[in-house]
Design an enzyme around this catalytic site. Structure first.
Site, PDB file in Angstrom:
ATOM      1  N   ASP A 181      -1.406   3.011  -2.332  1.00  0.00           N
ATOM      2  CA  ASP A 181      -2.533   2.277  -2.333  1.00  0.00           C
ATOM      3  C   ASP A 181      -2.902   2.122  -1.002  1.00  0.00           C
ATOM      4  O   ASP A 181      -2.288   2.129   0.081  1.00  0.00           O
ATOM      5  CB  ASP A 181      -2.293   0.498  -2.690  1.00  0.00           C
ATOM      6  CG  ASP A 181      -3.436  -0.234  -2.785  1.00  0.00           C
ATOM      7  OD1 ASP A 181      -4.671   0.521  -2.829  1.00  0.00           O
ATOM      8  OD2 ASP A 181      -3.273  -1.187  -2.764  1.00  0.00           O
ATOM      9  N   ASN A 241      -8.951   0.898 -12.904  1.00  0.00           N
ATOM     10  CA  ASN A 241      -9.829   1.671 -11.639  1.00  0.00           C
ATOM     11  C   ASN A 241     -11.098   2.278 -12.005  1.00  0.00           C
ATOM     12  O   ASN A 241     -11.803   2.577 -11.408  1.00  0.00           O
ATOM     13  CB  ASN A 241      -8.764   2.757 -11.009  1.00  0.00           C
ATOM     14  CG  ASN A 241      -7.825   1.930 -10.261  1.00  0.00           C
ATOM     15  OD1 ASN A 241      -6.604   2.560  -9.906  1.00  0.00           O
ATOM     16  ND2 ASN A 241      -7.784   0.752  -9.523  1.00  0.00           N
TER      17      ASN A 241
HETATM   18  C1  IPE Z   1      -3.050   0.039  -7.395  1.00  0.00           C
HETATM   19  O1  IPE Z   1      -4.179  -0.037  -6.632  1.00  0.00           O
HETATM   20  C2  IPE Z   1      -3.511   1.288  -8.512  1.00  0.00           C
HETATM   21  C3  IPE Z   1      -3.198   2.527  -7.657  1.00  0.00           C
HETATM   22  C4  IPE Z   1      -2.666   2.598  -6.526  1.00  0.00           C
HETATM   23  C5  IPE Z   1      -3.384   3.607  -8.555  1.00  0.00           C
HETATM   24  P1  IPE Z   1      -5.437  -1.104  -6.729  1.00  0.00           P
HETATM   25  O2  IPE Z   1      -6.205  -0.728  -5.543  1.00  0.00           O
HETATM   26  O3  IPE Z   1      -6.163  -0.603  -7.869  1.00  0.00           O
HETATM   27  O4  IPE Z   1      -4.791  -2.336  -6.786  1.00  0.00           O
HETATM   28  P2  IPE Z   1      -5.454  -3.988  -6.645  1.00  0.00           P
HETATM   29  O5  IPE Z   1      -6.947  -3.842  -7.177  1.00  0.00           O
HETATM   30  O6  IPE Z   1      -5.543  -3.874  -5.086  1.00  0.00           O
HETATM   31  O7  IPE Z   1      -4.456  -4.918  -7.251  1.00  0.00           O
HETATM   32  C1  IPE Z   2      -5.492   3.705  -3.918  1.00  0.00           C
HETATM   33  O1  IPE Z   2      -6.324   3.259  -2.746  1.00  0.00           O
HETATM   34  C2  IPE Z   2      -5.989   4.835  -4.775  1.00  0.00           C
HETATM   35  C3  IPE Z   2      -6.343   4.330  -6.121  1.00  0.00           C
HETATM   36  C4  IPE Z   2      -6.228   3.165  -6.593  1.00  0.00           C
HETATM   37  C5  IPE Z   2      -6.806   5.380  -6.938  1.00  0.00           C
HETATM   38  P1  IPE Z   2      -7.427   2.378  -2.777  1.00  0.00           P
HETATM   39  O2  IPE Z   2      -8.673   3.166  -3.262  1.00  0.00           O
HETATM   40  O3  IPE Z   2      -7.198   1.215  -3.876  1.00  0.00           O
HETATM   41  O4  IPE Z   2      -7.650   1.847  -1.416  1.00  0.00           O
HETATM   42  P2  IPE Z   2      -8.017   0.270  -0.855  1.00  0.00           P
HETATM   43  O5  IPE Z   2      -6.920  -0.543  -1.511  1.00  0.00           O
HETATM   44  O6  IPE Z   2      -9.299   0.058  -1.349  1.00  0.00           O
HETATM   45  O7  IPE Z   2      -7.791   0.462   0.646  1.00  0.00           O
HETATM   46 MG    MG Z   3      -6.332  -0.587  -3.365  1.00  0.00          MG
END
Ligand code: IPE
Ligand code: IPE
Ligand code: MG
Length: 244
Positions: A21, A69
């Site tokens: 993340d 997602n």
């Molecule tokens: C969790 O990250 C999912 C992945 C890293 C694939 P998210 O960015 O989707 O989680 P939330 O929405 O902050 O809980």
């Molecule tokens: C994790 O990074 C990747 C996925 C969830 C696919 P994010 O895209 O959630 O990154 P932040 O949380 O917005 O910084």
């Molecule tokens: Mg995220």
């Protein structure tokens, strides 16, 4: 890092889960579009996967895309799918490396909804590495812990309706065996970077007794040293599983 310089641990998790993340925020900090963060995050995934395998971790699950997602803007979802494609298309180049390291690639998550070409590439990667047994590299794509449990329950109920089992036959092992992770140990350690303190639907059933490790580092900046820090902390944890 030279093989001989690899750190040694008194105890290693049998299975590590990593929630990748912080890609979006990494890009934002640099004034870049979010997809650039995903590109960098994919590089980190390759680097950390290899390093964990070199350290002797037998099973690693990377959370790459959740069932939630899909809510993101279509351009971002497409950019992430494109990165999966690129990674999976390296299958042929990976054969030699997987051979040497004994890496078996597996995917967990709901396969319905994943674009057909990606799904075939996933199957190809799984088939090409299915005889490897040193390291299991699991990638969670279109994965949600609640969805996984719901699907498992449906299977069990179908068997009960068909009178193959009765309600009293249902036990924790049967539920574990109904999940995508069937046959894998539960994660001993779950790592979440990016300063968020939650699991976001990752390995919901399997994480009942996992040790959790959080860090403020954004995933694209996550280094081998960060993994070593997590593993050093894990060495010191006293796991009781409800005992004394
Ligand atoms: C969790 O990250 C999912 C992945 C890293 C694939 P998210 O960015 O989707 O989680 P939330 O929405 O902050 O809980
Ligand atoms: C994790 O990074 C990747 C996925 C969830 C696919 P994010 O895209 O959630 O990154 P932040 O949380 O917005 O910084
Ligand atoms: Mg995220």
């Amino acid at each position: 890092m030279d093989k001989k310089d690899l750190p040694v641990f008194s105890v290693l998790p049998k299975h590590i889960g990593i929630i990748m993340d912080g890609n979006g925020r990494w890009a934002k900090q640099r004034g870049l579009p979010r997809y650039k963060g995903h590109i960098e995050g994919a590089r980190t995934f390759r680097k950390i996967g290899e390093f964990a395998a070199d350290l002797g971790v037998k099973c690693i699950t990377f959370y790459a895309f959740s069932t939630e997602n899909w809510k993101r803007p279509p351009e971002e979802v497409e950019a992430i799918m494109q990165l999966f494609r690129e990674y999976l298309e390296e299958a042929d180049d990976r054969i030699a490396e997987n051979e040497e390291k004994g890496i078996r690639l597996r995917f967990i998550g709901e396969r319905k909804g994943i674009p057909a070409d990606i799904l075939s590439l996933m199957e190809l990667n799984e088939a090409q590495s299915s005889d490897k047994d040193k390291v299991i590299l699991n990638i969670a794509i279109n994965y949600g812990g609640r969805h996984e449990i719901t699907e498992g329950v449906k299977d069990i109920v179908r068997r009960a309706v068909a009178e193959e089992i009765s309600a009293d036959d249902i036990d924790e092992q049967m539920i574990s065996d109904s999940l995508y992770t069937k046959g894998l140990p539960d994660p001993d350690l779950i790592i979440r970077p990016s300063g968020e303190y939650r699991l976001s639907n990752f390995l919901t059933w399997q994480s009942a007794y996992s040790e959790l490790w959080f860090s403020n580092v954004l995933w694209p900046d996550f280094t081998e040293d960060d993994l070593v820090s997590a593993l050093r902390d894990f060495e010191k944890r006293h796991r009781r599983f409800g005992g004394v």
